[in-house]
Write an enzyme that holds these catalytic residues in place. Sequence first.
Site, mmCIF file in Angstrom:
data_model
loop_
_atom_site.group_PDB
_atom_site.id
_atom_site.type_symbol
_atom_site.label_atom_id
_atom_site.label_comp_id
_atom_site.label_asym_id
_atom_site.label_seq_id
_atom_site.Cartn_x
_atom_site.Cartn_y
_atom_site.Cartn_z
ATOM 1 N N ARG A 246 -10.053 -12.049 -1.901
ATOM 2 C CA ARG A 246 -9.948 -11.937 -3.147
ATOM 3 C C ARG A 246 -8.562 -12.575 -3.957
ATOM 4 O O ARG A 246 -8.165 -13.036 -5.102
ATOM 5 C CB ARG A 246 -10.296 -10.840 -3.257
ATOM 6 C CG ARG A 246 -11.913 -10.391 -2.928
ATOM 7 C CD ARG A 246 -11.937 -8.743 -3.308
ATOM 8 N NE ARG A 246 -11.839 -8.381 -4.406
ATOM 9 C CZ ARG A 246 -11.701 -7.012 -4.686
ATOM 10 N NH1 ARG A 246 -11.458 -6.438 -4.142
ATOM 11 N NH2 ARG A 246 -11.483 -6.606 -6.035
ATOM 12 N N LYS A 276 -5.638 -6.107 -11.250
ATOM 13 C CA LYS A 276 -5.567 -5.267 -10.866
ATOM 14 C C LYS A 276 -4.899 -5.477 -8.929
ATOM 15 O O LYS A 276 -4.677 -6.942 -8.494
ATOM 16 C CB LYS A 276 -7.065 -4.992 -10.263
ATOM 17 C CG LYS A 276 -8.071 -6.146 -9.983
ATOM 18 C CD LYS A 276 -9.192 -5.571 -9.534
ATOM 19 C CE LYS A 276 -10.483 -6.706 -9.136
ATOM 20 N NZ LYS A 276 -11.465 -6.241 -9.604
ATOM 21 N N HIS A 289 -11.938 2.482 -1.161
ATOM 22 C CA HIS A 289 -13.947 2.396 -1.275
ATOM 23 C C HIS A 289 -13.960 4.386 -0.483
ATOM 24 O O HIS A 289 -14.742 4.962 -0.381
ATOM 25 C CB HIS A 289 -14.281 1.915 -0.268
ATOM 26 C CG HIS A 289 -14.555 0.509 -1.443
ATOM 27 N ND1 HIS A 289 -13.475 -0.573 -1.347
ATOM 28 C CD2 HIS A 289 -14.933 0.042 -3.079
ATOM 29 C CE1 HIS A 289 -13.031 -1.205 -2.459
ATOM 30 N NE2 HIS A 289 -14.268 -0.680 -3.241
ATOM 31 N N ASP A 361 -8.696 2.556 -10.771
ATOM 32 C CA ASP A 361 -10.180 1.996 -9.979
ATOM 33 C C ASP A 361 -11.567 3.490 -9.985
ATOM 34 O O ASP A 361 -10.882 4.229 -10.481
ATOM 35 C CB ASP A 361 -9.596 1.869 -8.774
ATOM 36 C CG ASP A 361 -10.390 0.521 -8.097
ATOM 37 O OD1 ASP A 361 -11.747 0.314 -8.228
ATOM 38 O OD2 ASP A 361 -9.491 0.392 -6.675
#
Length: 438
Positions: A246, A276, A289, A361
Amino acid sequence: MKLLRVIAAAAGWLALATLWFWAWHLKDPHLLFMRRWELPLLLAALAAAIVIAWRFARGMLRPVALGLACAALLMALCNEAASRQHRAEVRAMSGPAAQALGAHFIVGYDDANDVRELARRGLIGGIFVTGRNVKGRTADALREEIQGLQAVRRQAGLPPLIVATDQEGGGVSRLSPLVERQPALSSLLDAEVPEDQLAERARAYGERQGKALAALGVTLNFSPVVDLRPGRAPGRWDLHTRIEERAISADPALTTQVALAYAQGLEAAGVRGTLKHFPGLAGVTADTHHFAAELRTPVAQLAAKDWKPFQEVSKQSDAAIMLGHVILAELDAEYPVSFSRRIVQRVIRGEWGYQGLLVTDDLTMGAAYNRGLCEATVRALDAGVDLLLIAFDHDKYFDAMHCAHQAAGLTARLATQRGALDLPMPERRGAQRLQSFR
């Protein structure tokens, strides 16, 4: 036969321990896929455990097994009752104090009706739209839905909702196909675009994307990713972060050049970008996550390299900064950056002088949620973070808002237990930043 009995007994105790753990973590975000039938299934499993314990346990093991199963049953029911109570209390909130807290929350949703009343009462500051909101729908349908929520705000005399999404391009393109799926920003470098054209093409990319987002009613995009490329494949348990895929580049200068032009392109279309994930995830191997993570890169190295895109792009644009759920032990060994007052106030607001929007986040990510949603919520607000994102498991908004409400002193007893939230000064500054956003 004796071996089989031993194996059966061990399996039974393991199953009971699993049910205990499940009851303790009822409605965990990792179990969102089974939310509708989670409680009935757990209660049925615990009832079966009680019957089995009564039938097969012997001697002193029977009351122990029955006690554990009944305690787990009671715990599950208490957790469910607390969840329902929090939802009811939040829905009943009103007035300036509740609206001042609500303005800090950006919340995901499945059905617009779930957030309509929250929007009308000023109990949320924004919504997060993603893949579940576009699946099987037209752009007109989503646009009308967002416009309807904004109309509710106007009728209530409240500021517009912030409408956020996650449209980075490449693999993270949450609103595609309603918004054209563009290749990742790094593709501009892969295509070997001449340096004198790189910024121009990045800006054009941002404008094109921004126009499509603005046409739907989106005002805040959680992009660009300015973490530096780590130069390694994602780890075995890195299921979602995958920064190597990413990030724009491993070079901070190239990352800054592309990200700045892209952010300015978004702004030209009326959409604000988000840098970010501070403090930069290039040196992080765990997937936040799901797991706690620590960034061990020396702060001096981060300041000289990883933080340059955050600093330079934020100086020349109106981009927000998203705070990651990683512990930077050299500056704060106790709390993740996303709710570390020491890092937010001393580094970002203090040393950098950054006075733009800060957003966490998603607080339902494991690295934050597993530390306690109450603690994450209260400490993020106390640190001076402007926007708290609760996107994936949006039901957790009610628990988070309830905690913030208590900690702000509206119920003194619980505020004392959880740590009182001193909102007055952060609240004034945050309100100014949110107002400038709108």
